[in-house]
Design an enzyme around this catalytic site. Structure first.
Site, PDB file in Angstrom:
ATOM      1  N   GLU A 256      40.307  44.885  34.865  1.00  0.00           N
ATOM      2  CA  GLU A 256      39.746  43.532  35.021  1.00  0.00           C
ATOM      3  C   GLU A 256      39.125  43.498  36.399  1.00  0.00           C
ATOM      4  O   GLU A 256      39.813  43.708  37.401  1.00  0.00           O
ATOM      5  CB  GLU A 256      40.857  42.491  34.843  1.00  0.00           C
ATOM      6  CG  GLU A 256      40.355  41.061  34.878  1.00  0.00           C
ATOM      7  CD  GLU A 256      40.425  40.482  36.282  1.00  0.00           C
ATOM      8  OE1 GLU A 256      39.373  40.475  36.968  1.00  0.00           O
ATOM      9  OE2 GLU A 256      41.508  40.059  36.689  1.00  0.00           O
ATOM     10  N   CYS A 293      39.816  35.803  40.790  1.00  0.00           N
ATOM     11  CA  CYS A 293      38.768  36.379  39.945  1.00  0.00           C
ATOM     12  C   CYS A 293      38.151  35.345  39.015  1.00  0.00           C
ATOM     13  O   CYS A 293      37.073  35.575  38.456  1.00  0.00           O
ATOM     14  CB  CYS A 293      39.321  37.541  39.142  1.00  0.00           C
ATOM     15  SG  CYS A 293      40.805  37.157  38.193  1.00  0.00           S
TER      16      CYS A 293
END
Length: 523
Positions: A256, A293
């Site tokens: 990720e 994020c």
């Protein structure tokens, strides 16, 4: 210039306090032999009867959750010194970590994740007789987990990757993040104690500490390692992905790697609740110093006087905000480079001064906002790169058709957000369709930061947001990354796992075809 970690002498390194720049603690660099031993022990544990026992794994996850809560004060104090994230944020993160562990414990106990399928034999089937086929998911093997800098608990030693891999029955080797080695050490001690208390083999879990990339590279190349879980930058995630792909036996890398998380405000929403949206945006952009994020880094607002007023007000609010601590010099330098690029290609909004910043402290950043247009984004796509920190870009759009032409150029995203009014539902349908093609999670009239640990959560997206868009790193479905299907054909009952027996002695959900031929236990 102060490094992300300080090397004190050969084979030793220290963390750095972001508030003062001083070294904290001394930790030994893992060696190539440490990597070899951990991988060998994990391989041995992978075939153990104890680790295959679902009840033991469920107990392990519960014990770790309880032990972390018992050591909360000690762990949070250490994590705050190493990350400057603040005790309140870290206490919440520790609780999230414990809840994750407990939820995966429940998943393991229920057994539904195994997807047990039984196709009973049918000698009369056409065009050919059908054999007895039984299929379920089994552990993929030892997993290498890379801790994230911005989540020293929830995405680190005992975080979601470790919890889901252990739940699946996979041994875990964690490459600790060098910016919080003390926190990693404390959590690893807790996890190792739980492994011992639950009667699982030592190789079920290991922590490797290092300030360099060499240990992680060696770990990915070990033949015993069957999968990699990573949360971090595009550069590092892509490097691990390519290294794993070059192995003689390639393995999956579930990386990720962040995104700009486009955030669209419609004309109706801006007119109806622009001030409310601005307040939420400020919190979402600056929460954890923008080091998330899922931070909305690219905000689209409609052209016109109201859009300009929204931008000006937002810029003033961010500029007036207090400077915030960043995790490391590496992140500080990346943010400095990114804002320099934005200053050259866009228009800064508000003052970027930091009158309240402590003197001579390099890990401090002032929230900033930059203004551009959708047309400019199409000309200069680098404007849409992720800036990891309390920074956002506002892009003016003329009409929804322009948005639909611009958004696909951003590439894959973890999230996409739309604020609109009910009367605009039909008008924004094409926009939602475009966003659905590039994002892993669509957020309506909310904010993408704050990721719930639930069954339906999706935390991943098309590349470059992640390397495996079909999977999630948050939520109960994260366990799917570390399982593979195995079918048994015409196997003697005594050689079948209990989950595939007709009698279903472990009482899990089974799908049987044709139904009714054998007794099926139902929850």
């Amino acid at each position: 210039m102060r490094p992300i970690v300080q090397t004190t002498e050969c084979g030793l390194f220290s963390a750095v306090d972001p508030r003062t720049g001083t070294a904290i603690g001394t930790y030994r660099e893992a060696s190539a032999e440490d990597v070899r031993r951990a991988a060998a022990a994990a391989s041995e544990a992978s075939g153990s009867v104890a680790l295959a026992d679902r009840s033991r794994r469920a107990a392990l996850l519960e014990v770790v959750a309880g032990a972390l809560r018992e050591r909360c004060e000690e762990i949070v104090s250490c994590a705050d010194a190493e990350t400057a994230l603040g005790e309140a944020r870290l206490q919440g993160e520790l609780e999230r970590t414990a809840v994750q562990l407990q939820k995966f414990s429940e998943i393991v106990e229920a057994g539904d994740y195994l997807e047990a399928l039984i196709d009973l034999p049918d000698p009369e089937a056409k065009p050919t007789p059908r054999p007895d086929l039984r299929r379920m998911l089994v552990p993929i093997g030892p997993v290498a987990v890379f801790g994230a800098s911005n989540f020293p608990l929830a995405f680190s030693v005992a975080g979601g990757d470790t919890a889901s891999a252990l739940a699946a029955g996979c041994p875990v080797i964690v490459k600790g993040h060098p910016s919080h080695p003390g926190t990693s050490k404390l959590v690893a001690e807790t996890l190792r104690g739980a492994v011992s208390d639950c009667g699982l083999p030592d190789g079920s879990f290991a922590l490797l500490q290092s300030s360099s990339a060499v240990v992680g590279e060696d770990l990915v190349e070990r033949p015993e390692v069957a999968a990699v879980a990573f949360t971090g930058s595009l550069r590092a995630g892509r490097a691990l992905f390519e290294r794993a792909s070059r192995r003689s036996c390639p393995i999956p890398v579930y990386a990720e790697m962040g995104s700009v998380n486009p955030f669209v405000v419609s004309r109706g929403a801006l007119a109806t609740r622009g001030e409310q949206i601005a307040e939420g945006l400020i919190s979402s952009v600056t929460g954890s110093a923008g080091q998330l994020c899922t931070k909305p880094g690219l905000v689209f607002i409609p052209a016109g006087a109201s859009g300009q007023a929204f931008a000006d007000a937002l810029g003033r609010s961010l500029g007036d905000g207090a400077p915030q601590w960043l995790l490391s010099e590496q992140i500080r330098d990346g943010l400095t480079a990114c804002t320099a690029m934005l200053q050259a290609l866009t228009e800064p909004i508000g003052e970027a001064s930091s009158p309240n910043a402590p003197e001579d402290v390099s890990f401090c950043a002032q929230p900033q906002l930059f203004l551009t247009s959708a047309a400019r984004l199409r000309e200069r796509p680098e404007i849409a790169q992720e800036c990891f920190g309390p920074v956002a870009v506002l892009a003016i759009y003329e009409h929804l058709e322009e948005l639909c032409a611009t958004l696909p150029r951003l590439g894959g995203q973890l999230t996409a957000t739309v604020h609109s009014e009910p009367c605009e539902a039909d008008a924004i349908r094409p926009l939602v369709s475009v966003l659905a093609r590039i994002a892993g999670r669509l957020v309506f009239d909310g904010y993408p930061t704050g990721v719930s640990v639930t069954h339906a959560m999706q935390h991943g997206g098309p590349y470059p947001a992640s390397t495996a868009a079909a999977y999630t790193s948050v939520g109960m479905a994260a366990i799917e990354r570390f399982l593979r299907p195995l079918a048994w054909q015409n196997a003697p009952a005594r050689l079948l796992p209990p989950e595939l027996h007709d009698e279903n002695p472990v009482r899990i959900a089974q799908r049987i075809d044709p139904p009714g031929r054998v007794r099926r236990w139902a929850a």
